[in-house]
Scaffold this active site. Structure first.
Site, PDB file in Angstrom:
ATOM      1  CG  MET A  96      25.657 -24.994  24.306  1.00  0.00           C
ATOM      2  SD  MET A  96      26.672 -24.235  23.023  1.00  0.00           S
ATOM      3  CE  MET A  96      27.890 -25.520  22.819  1.00  0.00           C
ATOM      4  CG  LEU A  99      17.540 -24.596  16.181  1.00  0.00           C
ATOM      5  CD1 LEU A  99      16.986 -23.252  15.696  1.00  0.00           C
ATOM      6  CD2 LEU A  99      16.852 -25.021  17.472  1.00  0.00           C
ATOM      7  CG  ASN A 113      23.727 -19.152  16.465  1.00  0.00           C
ATOM      8  OD1 ASN A 113      23.588 -19.261  17.688  1.00  0.00           O
ATOM      9  ND2 ASN A 113      24.755 -19.694  15.824  1.00  0.00           N
ATOM     10  CG  HIS A 115      29.864 -19.216  15.130  1.00  0.00           C
ATOM     11  ND1 HIS A 115      29.704 -20.474  15.661  1.00  0.00           N
ATOM     12  CD2 HIS A 115      31.090 -19.189  14.559  1.00  0.00           C
ATOM     13  CE1 HIS A 115      30.796 -21.180  15.423  1.00  0.00           C
ATOM     14  NE2 HIS A 115      31.646 -20.436  14.748  1.00  0.00           N
TER      15      HIS A 115
END
Ligand code: GRF
Length: 207
Positions: A96, A99, A113, A115
């Site tokens: 959380m 970057l 990632n 999502h």
């Protein structure tokens, strides 16, 4: 004699429960993904994901944001840790924290990632609530490479789930997570087998 390819060196970044981490560990331990999780990095010292990692003998690093001034300074420290472990793929599994360019530029097309929505719909925080509030009939999850935007990178895999009229955020999240636990390890397997390439922003998969 044929020698098998070296396992892909993976780092998993977490902040919380770590159910995606668990799904990835399970597939690796079952011998289905030619990868090794060299380290789990958490920005939250209380993340349950740390206990999951320890249980499987995976080394863990706690890197707290509050110890660094700017996010780019945090990312500089993070890159150093990951490079010291010779990491080839960085997996964001419920990490959380956004970057900065420091991380993204250090691992081009080598950060994945997950999502909890069908991107490009509902990027950012509270994706499941966004989907419910909007009233979509279907949602799902997206595994994508991380680029310089928020949830904008090239899409690797997606899975669709129905949205029911009486769904709560919790119920929808659980339905989506079941798919996350399937597609995230699958994307890592494809990457580890060298079956993923990128043309413009399109991800091509060799099946
Ligand atoms: C998942 O729902 C994922 O989509 C989001 O964060 C959550 C992480 O869950 N990015 P867990 O820590 O893997 O259980």
């Amino acid at each position: 004699m044929m020698t098998a390819n070296q396992p892909l060196k993976v780092a998993v970044l977490v902040s919380g429960n770590g159910s995606n981490l668990q799904a990835i560990v399970d597939r690796i331990e079952a011998g289905e993904i030619n990868a090794r999780i060299s380290c789990v990095v958490s920005n939250n010292p209380n993340a349950y994901a740390l206990a999951r990692a320890a249980k499987h003998g995976i080394s863990t690093v706690i890197l707290e944001k509050r110890l660094y001034g700017k996010r780019s300074e945090y990312d500089t420290a993070l890159v150093e840790i990951l490079k010291n472990h010779d990491i080839e793929l960085v997996v964001l599994a419920g990490f959380m924290q956004i970057l900065t360019d420091v991380m993204v530029d250090a691992f081009p097309y080598a950060i994945m990632n997950i999502h909890p929505a069908l991107l490009p719909a509902f990027p950012g925080l509270n994706a499941q609530k966004q989907a419910l509030d909007y009233g979509v009939r279907f949602s799902g999850c997206t595994v994508h490479f991380v680029d310089h935007g928020t949830d904008t990178g090239p899409i690797i895999l997606q899975a669709v789930v129905p949205v029911m009229q009486d769904d709560t955020v919790d119920v929808l999240s659980k339905r989506i997570q079941k798919e996350e636990h399937r597609v995230f390890p699958e994307a890592i397997r494809l990457f580890a087998e060298g079956k993923i390439s990128i043309k413009n922003r399109q991800v091509l998969i060799e099946y």
